[in-house]
Write a protein that holds these residues in place. Structure first.
Motif, mmCIF file in Angstrom:
data_model
loop_
_atom_site.group_PDB
_atom_site.id
_atom_site.type_symbol
_atom_site.label_atom_id
_atom_site.label_comp_id
_atom_site.label_asym_id
_atom_site.label_seq_id
_atom_site.Cartn_x
_atom_site.Cartn_y
_atom_site.Cartn_z
ATOM 1 N N TYR A 33 0.836 -1.190 0.000
ATOM 2 C CA TYR A 33 0.000 0.000 0.000
ATOM 3 C C TYR A 33 0.877 1.248 0.000
ATOM 4 O O TYR A 33 1.981 1.230 0.548
ATOM 5 N N TYR A 35 0.306 5.273 1.311
ATOM 6 C CA TYR A 35 -0.530 6.257 1.982
ATOM 7 C C TYR A 35 0.185 7.605 1.991
ATOM 8 O O TYR A 35 1.410 7.667 1.977
ATOM 9 N N GLN A 37 0.170 11.158 4.457
ATOM 10 C CA GLN A 37 -0.271 11.643 5.754
ATOM 11 C C GLN A 37 -0.159 13.147 5.785
ATOM 12 O O GLN A 37 0.928 13.707 5.645
ATOM 13 N N LEU A 43 -4.084 9.226 7.669
ATOM 14 C CA LEU A 43 -3.509 8.475 6.553
ATOM 15 C C LEU A 43 -4.580 8.238 5.486
ATOM 16 O O LEU A 43 -5.681 7.766 5.795
ATOM 17 N N LEU A 45 -5.248 6.406 1.645
ATOM 18 C CA LEU A 45 -4.729 5.405 0.724
ATOM 19 C C LEU A 45 -4.637 5.983 -0.681
ATOM 20 O O LEU A 45 -5.618 6.506 -1.223
ATOM 21 N N TYR A 48 -2.924 0.632 -4.000
ATOM 22 C CA TYR A 48 -2.576 -0.616 -3.347
ATOM 23 C C TYR A 48 -2.301 -1.673 -4.413
ATOM 24 O O TYR A 48 -2.610 -1.494 -5.604
ATOM 25 N N ASN A 50 -2.531 -6.067 -4.517
ATOM 26 C CA ASN A 50 -2.826 -7.281 -3.760
ATOM 27 C C ASN A 50 -1.907 -8.433 -4.147
ATOM 28 O O ASN A 50 -1.838 -9.439 -3.432
ATOM 29 N N LYS A 57 -6.692 1.438 -7.247
ATOM 30 C CA LYS A 57 -6.737 2.820 -6.788
ATOM 31 C C LYS A 57 -7.330 2.892 -5.389
ATOM 32 O O LYS A 57 -8.284 2.192 -5.067
ATOM 33 N N GLU A 59 -8.131 6.006 -2.187
ATOM 34 C CA GLU A 59 -8.979 7.172 -1.981
ATOM 35 C C GLU A 59 -8.500 8.394 -2.751
ATOM 36 O O GLU A 59 -9.306 9.204 -3.223
ATOM 37 N N PHE A 90 3.850 7.063 3.327
ATOM 38 C CA PHE A 90 4.141 5.799 3.998
ATOM 39 C C PHE A 90 3.781 4.636 3.090
ATOM 40 O O PHE A 90 2.698 4.590 2.504
ATOM 41 N N GLN A 96 -2.416 -11.435 2.737
ATOM 42 C CA GLN A 96 -3.611 -11.279 1.903
ATOM 43 C C GLN A 96 -4.855 -11.020 2.747
ATOM 44 O O GLN A 96 -5.047 -11.644 3.785
ATOM 45 N N GLY A 97 -5.677 -10.086 2.318
ATOM 46 C CA GLY A 97 -6.963 -9.858 2.952
ATOM 47 C C GLY A 97 -6.922 -8.836 4.059
ATOM 48 O O GLY A 97 -5.870 -8.502 4.598
ATOM 49 N N SER A 98 -8.121 -8.349 4.431
ATOM 50 C CA SER A 98 -8.221 -7.281 5.428
ATOM 51 C C SER A 98 -8.060 -7.783 6.850
ATOM 52 O O SER A 98 -8.009 -6.988 7.786
ATOM 53 N N GLN A 102 -1.148 -4.441 8.924
ATOM 54 C CA GLN A 102 -0.210 -3.820 8.006
ATOM 55 C C GLN A 102 1.075 -3.457 8.745
ATOM 56 O O GLN A 102 1.038 -3.043 9.895
ATOM 57 N N TYR B 36 -3.963 0.762 15.500
ATOM 58 C CA TYR B 36 -2.533 0.956 15.408
ATOM 59 C C TYR B 36 -2.084 1.960 16.474
ATOM 60 O O TYR B 36 -2.819 2.883 16.828
ATOM 61 N N THR B 96 -11.434 -5.564 0.589
ATOM 62 C CA THR B 96 -10.367 -6.483 0.980
ATOM 63 C C THR B 96 -9.032 -5.779 1.184
ATOM 64 O O THR B 96 -8.246 -6.161 2.047
ATOM 65 N N TYR B 99 -8.669 0.815 2.949
ATOM 66 C CA TYR B 99 -8.845 1.204 4.341
ATOM 67 C C TYR B 99 -9.097 2.708 4.440
ATOM 68 O O TYR B 99 -8.500 3.500 3.708
#
Lengths: 113, 111
Positions: A33, A35, A37, A43, A45, A48, A50, A57, A59, A90, A96-98, A102, B36, B96, B99
């Motif tokens: 990912y 990010y 800040q 933060l 996004l 990303y 996978n 894409k 945000e 960052f 894999q997966g939410s 991180q 976090y 998935t 965030y």
């Protein structure tokens, strides 16, 4: 173990110039990912990935591009920097997966003048 | 627009006090909620990943609960110590790999 590294640590860039921020992880994580800040915004996004060869894409993707040629590296490119891209960037990686935490790199402070 | 809100924005407590913060998130399409800890001049480090309604996680003096039906998570610190001083972030998974982070609760523990 290095974990996740970013380069450069900081950079001052003239508006209109291009720049690639580097990110490398040695944890063999599939997901990575980027990010940014900014004060008061938390933060956000940018992009990303996978898995190697696939990106998506987030945000705030406009003005940024990414590639994922292999598992370890996930560079972020600003093709023509603008002052609003001044931020701390960052990189992070995860399994894999939410449901996986991180791991974050140390950040790159970029100033666009 | 999905919104993740954390409260309070900042908090000062005395050493030994217990404290708690709130993370509010959309109550539909829940994937996961992460907490976090972010110390000054360092990078965020994961505390908890919560995926199921009713989840309760604990790590030492820090614990967290999750209510996905009403869209909130609480983070508790028992017997705060100066080394607990940090910004605590929550991150809501909107998919998935996507965030939305809250802006954090900045905790200062006074010795």
């Amino acid at each position: 173990t290095a974990g996740i590294t970013q380069a450069p640590t900081s950079q001052i860039l003239a508006a209109g110039r291009s720049m690639t921020l580097r990110c490398t992880q040695d944890m063999r994580h599939n997901a990575m990912y980027w990010y940014r800040q900014d004060l008061g915004l938390g933060l956000r996004l940018i992009h990303y990935s996978n898995t190697a060869g696939t990106t998506g894409k987030g945000e705030v993707p406009d003005g940024y591009s990414v590639s994922r040629a292999n598992t370890d590296d996930f560079p972020l490119t600003l093709a023509s920097a603008v002052p609003s891209q001044t931020s701390v960037y960052f990189c992070a990686s995860s399994g894999q997966g939410s449901g996986n935490e991180q791991f974050f790199g140390p950040g790159t402070r970029l100033t666009v003048l | 627009i999905l919104n993740v809100e954390q409260s309070p924005q900042s908090l000062h407590v005395q050493e030994g006090d217990s404290t708690n913060f709130t993370c509010s998130f959309p109550s539909s399409n829940f994937y996961a909620l992460h907490w976090y800890r972010w110390e000054t001049a360092k990078s965020p480090e994961a505390l908890f990943v919560m995926t199921l309604n009713g989840d309760e996680k604990k790590k030492g003096r820090i614990s967290a609960t999750l209510n996905t039906k009403e869209g909130y998570s609480y983070l508790y610190i028992k017997g705060s110590q100066p080394e607990d001083s940090a910004t605590y972030l929550c991150a809501f998974a909107t998919g998935t790999y996507k965030y939305i982070f809250g802006t954090g609760t900045r905790l200062k523990v006074l010795a």
